[in-house]
Write a protein that holds these residues in place. Structure first.
Motif, PDB file in Angstrom:
ATOM      1  N   HIS A  67     -73.055  -1.310 -41.067  1.00 13.08           N
ATOM      2  CA  HIS A  67     -72.740  -0.330 -40.015  1.00 13.08           C
ATOM      3  C   HIS A  67     -73.160  -0.847 -38.654  1.00 13.08           C
ATOM      4  N   LEU A  68     -74.322  -1.490 -38.620  1.00 15.44           N
ATOM      5  CA  LEU A  68     -74.793  -2.050 -37.349  1.00 15.44           C
ATOM      6  C   LEU A  68     -73.848  -3.157 -36.870  1.00 15.44           C
ATOM      7  N   GLY A  69     -73.406  -4.005 -37.787  1.00 13.03           N
ATOM      8  CA  GLY A  69     -72.474  -5.090 -37.426  1.00 13.03           C
ATOM      9  C   GLY A  69     -71.213  -4.521 -36.787  1.00 13.03           C
ATOM     10  N   ARG A  70     -70.691  -3.453 -37.381  1.00 16.43           N
ATOM     11  CA  ARG A  70     -69.471  -2.841 -36.827  1.00 16.43           C
ATOM     12  C   ARG A  70     -69.718  -2.293 -35.426  1.00 16.43           C
ATOM     13  N   ASP A  71     -70.905  -1.683 -35.233  1.00 13.68           N
ATOM     14  CA  ASP A  71     -71.215  -1.129 -33.911  1.00 13.68           C
ATOM     15  C   ASP A  71     -71.405  -2.230 -32.864  1.00 13.68           C
ATOM     16  N   LEU A  72     -71.655  -3.460 -33.326  1.00 11.29           N
ATOM     17  CA  LEU A  72     -71.865  -4.563 -32.377  1.00 11.29           C
ATOM     18  C   LEU A  72     -70.557  -5.220 -31.933  1.00 11.29           C
ATOM     19  N   LEU A  73     -69.449  -4.791 -32.556  1.00 14.42           N
ATOM     20  CA  LEU A  73     -68.161  -5.468 -32.303  1.00 14.42           C
ATOM     21  C   LEU A  73     -67.836  -5.647 -30.826  1.00 14.42           C
ATOM     22  N   ASP A  74     -68.101  -4.601 -30.021  1.00 18.96           N
ATOM     23  CA  ASP A  74     -67.755  -4.693 -28.596  1.00 18.96           C
ATOM     24  C   ASP A  74     -68.968  -5.035 -27.746  1.00 18.96           C
ATOM     25  N   LEU A 124     -69.731 -10.121 -44.134  1.00 23.21           N
ATOM     26  CA  LEU A 124     -68.782  -9.194 -43.475  1.00 23.21           C
ATOM     27  C   LEU A 124     -69.483  -8.488 -42.319  1.00 23.21           C
ATOM     28  N   ALA A 125     -70.767  -8.126 -42.519  1.00 21.13           N
ATOM     29  CA  ALA A 125     -71.533  -7.474 -41.444  1.00 21.13           C
ATOM     30  C   ALA A 125     -71.630  -8.386 -40.229  1.00 21.13           C
ATOM     31  N   ALA A 126     -71.861  -9.680 -40.481  1.00 20.08           N
ATOM     32  CA  ALA A 126     -71.999 -10.646 -39.377  1.00 20.08           C
ATOM     33  C   ALA A 126     -70.693 -10.788 -38.598  1.00 20.08           C
ATOM     34  N   ALA A 127     -69.582 -10.432 -39.238  1.00 17.64           N
ATOM     35  CA  ALA A 127     -68.284 -10.492 -38.550  1.00 17.64           C
ATOM     36  C   ALA A 127     -67.934  -9.141 -37.925  1.00 17.64           C
ATOM     37  N   GLY A 128     -68.726  -8.106 -38.238  1.00 20.50           N
ATOM     38  CA  GLY A 128     -68.419  -6.757 -37.752  1.00 20.50           C
ATOM     39  C   GLY A 128     -67.288  -6.106 -38.531  1.00 20.50           C
ATOM     40  N   ALA A 129     -67.058  -6.572 -39.758  1.00 18.11           N
ATOM     41  CA  ALA A 129     -65.907  -6.101 -40.537  1.00 18.11           C
ATOM     42  C   ALA A 129     -66.263  -4.933 -41.460  1.00 18.11           C
ATOM     43  N   GLU A 130     -65.242  -4.159 -41.795  1.00 18.06           N
ATOM     44  CA  GLU A 130     -65.371  -3.032 -42.734  1.00 18.06           C
ATOM     45  C   GLU A 130     -65.029  -3.557 -44.129  1.00 18.06           C
ATOM     46  N   PRO A 131     -65.963  -3.458 -45.102  1.00 11.84           N
ATOM     47  CA  PRO A 131     -65.658  -3.967 -46.455  1.00 11.84           C
ATOM     48  C   PRO A 131     -64.463  -3.232 -47.062  1.00 11.84           C
ATOM     49  N   GLU A 132     -63.568  -3.979 -47.690  1.00 10.34           N
ATOM     50  CA  GLU A 132     -62.373  -3.353 -48.280  1.00 10.34           C
ATOM     51  C   GLU A 132     -62.228  -3.662 -49.763  1.00 10.34           C
ATOM     52  N   ALA A 133     -62.630  -4.860 -50.209  1.00  7.20           N
ATOM     53  CA  ALA A 133     -62.425  -5.243 -51.606  1.00  7.20           C
ATOM     54  C   ALA A 133     -63.235  -6.493 -51.912  1.00  7.20           C
ATOM     55  N   PHE A 134     -63.542  -6.688 -53.218  1.00  3.44           N
ATOM     56  CA  PHE A 134     -64.132  -7.978 -53.592  1.00  3.44           C
ATOM     57  C   PHE A 134     -63.629  -8.426 -54.954  1.00  3.44           C
ATOM     58  N   PHE A 135     -63.747  -9.733 -55.200  1.00  2.00           N
ATOM     59  CA  PHE A 135     -63.356 -10.356 -56.462  1.00  2.00           C
ATOM     60  C   PHE A 135     -64.592 -11.043 -57.024  1.00  2.00           C
ATOM     61  N   LEU A 136     -64.787 -10.955 -58.330  1.00  2.00           N
ATOM     62  CA  LEU A 136     -65.968 -11.545 -58.965  1.00  2.00           C
ATOM     63  C   LEU A 136     -65.555 -12.537 -60.039  1.00  2.00           C
ATOM     64  N   LYS A 186     -75.728 -22.597 -67.171  1.00  2.00           N
ATOM     65  CA  LYS A 186     -76.304 -21.625 -66.228  1.00  2.00           C
ATOM     66  C   LYS A 186     -75.321 -20.497 -65.956  1.00  2.00           C
ATOM     67  N   THR A 187     -75.862 -19.308 -65.730  1.00  2.00           N
ATOM     68  CA  THR A 187     -75.030 -18.189 -65.310  1.00  2.00           C
ATOM     69  C   THR A 187     -74.709 -18.378 -63.821  1.00  2.00           C
ATOM     70  N   VAL A 188     -73.416 -18.386 -63.498  1.00  2.00           N
ATOM     71  CA  VAL A 188     -72.985 -18.618 -62.109  1.00  2.00           C
ATOM     72  C   VAL A 188     -72.051 -17.478 -61.679  1.00  2.00           C
ATOM     73  N   PHE A 189     -72.236 -17.010 -60.471  1.00  2.00           N
ATOM     74  CA  PHE A 189     -71.397 -15.934 -59.925  1.00  2.00           C
ATOM     75  C   PHE A 189     -70.727 -16.434 -58.658  1.00  2.00           C
ATOM     76  N   SER A 190     -69.458 -16.129 -58.515  1.00  2.00           N
ATOM     77  CA  SER A 190     -68.779 -16.444 -57.267  1.00  2.00           C
ATOM     78  C   SER A 190     -68.053 -15.183 -56.815  1.00  2.00           C
ATOM     79  N   VAL A 191     -68.404 -14.721 -55.636  1.00  2.00           N
ATOM     80  CA  VAL A 191     -67.787 -13.493 -55.117  1.00  2.00           C
ATOM     81  C   VAL A 191     -66.983 -13.843 -53.873  1.00  2.00           C
ATOM     82  N   CYS A 192     -65.802 -13.275 -53.777  1.00  2.00           N
ATOM     83  CA  CYS A 192     -65.003 -13.377 -52.556  1.00  2.00           C
ATOM     84  C   CYS A 192     -64.818 -11.948 -52.054  1.00  2.00           C
ATOM     85  N   ALA A 193     -65.228 -11.688 -50.817  1.00  2.00           N
ATOM     86  CA  ALA A 193     -65.131 -10.326 -50.286  1.00  2.00           C
ATOM     87  C   ALA A 193     -64.204 -10.303 -49.073  1.00  2.00           C
ATOM     88  N   LEU A 194     -63.476  -9.202 -48.950  1.00  2.00           N
ATOM     89  CA  LEU A 194     -62.520  -9.064 -47.840  1.00  2.00           C
ATOM     90  C   LEU A 194     -62.851  -7.817 -47.028  1.00  2.00           C
TER      91      LEU A 194
END
Ligand code: ADP
Ligand code: MG
Length: 343
Positions: free
Chosen positions: A219-226, A90-102, A149-157
């Motif tokens: 926070h840095l990613g968001r500041d890089l948006l423009d 999300l940082a690499a996209a400049g996005a503000e985290p809103e929710a995630f699913f695990l 094996k213990t496996v985790f899959s996260v989807c973040a928005l």
């Protein structure tokens, strides 16, 4: 520039599809243009879903004990990291985290382990104000008598201002290439765990903290948006992730290897080990991005504001395809192989 691969680490010649080959062969579909939720398609850290005038950034990362974590990893930091790597996208996209699913597959119910995992996960979720909104829980079946094996899959928005968002596409000739933090530190820890090199107790403590508890640059990613013209987070290794930007932007780069940021402990390591870690070490979750030379002061200010070191490590030089990476004198840099599942 010498080859950076060292004995026992360089990858073998490929006789089958690697990670990115198999994604583009089997998982890049071209949906009919009839859907109202448009997207830029596969290939960036986040997919942008356009829902009316709202743009949502979505990412999904899967990790497992044994592949992404050492078998004896502290579950508190496993919990932090499974969300951190998604926040980093999300940082690499400049996005503000809103929710995630695990979604989680467990070989057995170990309450002590789960309590620590859950408290690490909760801590980072609160730190970045990104609440858990759902998921799935399943048993990891045993295979030939061995526990699964213990496996985790996260989807973040994440949310983005309408029409904005950073992708790997957009780097322009003459842009500077910047990197946050000091890439390579995480792999310095992993390489030592694998027995490739030795570390002093202080080096081990520092590098292990960078491997186990990466800092999503939200926070840095968001500041890089423009400001940034392209951006990617470093999960597979600086050279490999820069190549994603170059390939998607269809440009070449010149790197100033001697200007690369190195942590104090990194400077203490053998030069060949440093190169291996800095160019190809994965798991740093720093950002690599491009910005026009006119934005240099602004980028430095954004770094200072976010208490995050930013270093100019090269520039975009031409629209050559296939792209190449050269040093200051124009000699090709052999970047070695960055991490790639299936290579
Ligand atoms: P990241 O490291 O940021 O998670 P990758 O470089 O691993 O992203 O993946 C490259 C691109 O391929 C991303 O856009 C990702 O969403 C996409 N991708 C990876 N695996 C699949 C898959 N199984 N199906 C569809 N897209 C995928
Ligand atoms: Mg990424």
């Amino acid at each position: 520039m010498n080859n950076v691969s060292i004995e026992g680490i360089s990858s073998q010649p490929k006789d089958s599809l690697d990670e990115f080959g198999l994604i583009s062969k089997f998982f890049v579909h071209y949906p009919k243009a009839t859907k109202s939720w448009r997207s830029q398609g596969v290939g960036d850290d986040c997919a942008f879903l356009e829902i009316g005038s709202t743009r949502i950034a979505v990412t999904a990362d899967m990790m497992s004990i044994g592949t992404h974590f050492l078998e004896n990893a502290d579950p508190f930091y496993v919990g932090r990291k499974v969300l951190a790597v998604n926040l980093s996208d999300l940082a690499a996209a400049g996005a503000e985290p809103e929710a995630f699913f695990l979604s989680i597959a467990l070989p057995k119910v170990d309450e002590k382990w789960l309590a620590r995992f859950s408290s690490g996960l909760k801590q980072i979720s609160e730190e970045f104000d990104c609440p858990l909104r759902g998921g799935d829980t399943t048993k990891a079946a045993s295979v030939e008598g061995r526990p699964g094996k213990t496996v985790f899959s996260v989807c973040a928005l994440g949310s983005l201002p309408s029409g904005k968002g950073l992708t790997r596409k957009g780097a322009q000739v003459d842009d500077d290439i910047w990197v946050t933090g000091s890439p390579g530190d995480a792999f310095a820890a992993l390489g030592a765990e694998w027995g490739y090199w030795n570390l002093t107790p202080n080096q081990k403590k520092y590098f292990a903290s960078r491997m186990n508890d990466p800092t999503p640059r939200i926070h840095l990613g968001r500041d890089l948006l423009d400001v940034a013209t392209s951006c990617c987070d470093i999960s597979d290794g600086l050279a490999g992730d820069l190549k994603h930007i170059l390939a998607r932007s269809m440009v070449s780069a010149e790197l100033f290897y001697s200007d690369f940021p190195r942590s104090l402990y990194m400077k203490e390591l053998d030069e060949r080990v440093q190169r291996r870690c800095i160019l190809n070490g994965g798991d740093d979750y720093e950002l690599i991005f491009t910005a026009p030379p006119g934005s240099r002061n602004l980028v430095i200010e954004i770094g200072k504001k976010n208490n995050c070191p930013v270093t100019r490590i090269g520039k975009i030089v031409s629209k050559e395809i296939p792209f190449s990476v050269k040093d200051r004198l124009g000699s090709p840099i052999n970047c070695g192989e960055s991490f790639n599942h299936f290579s």
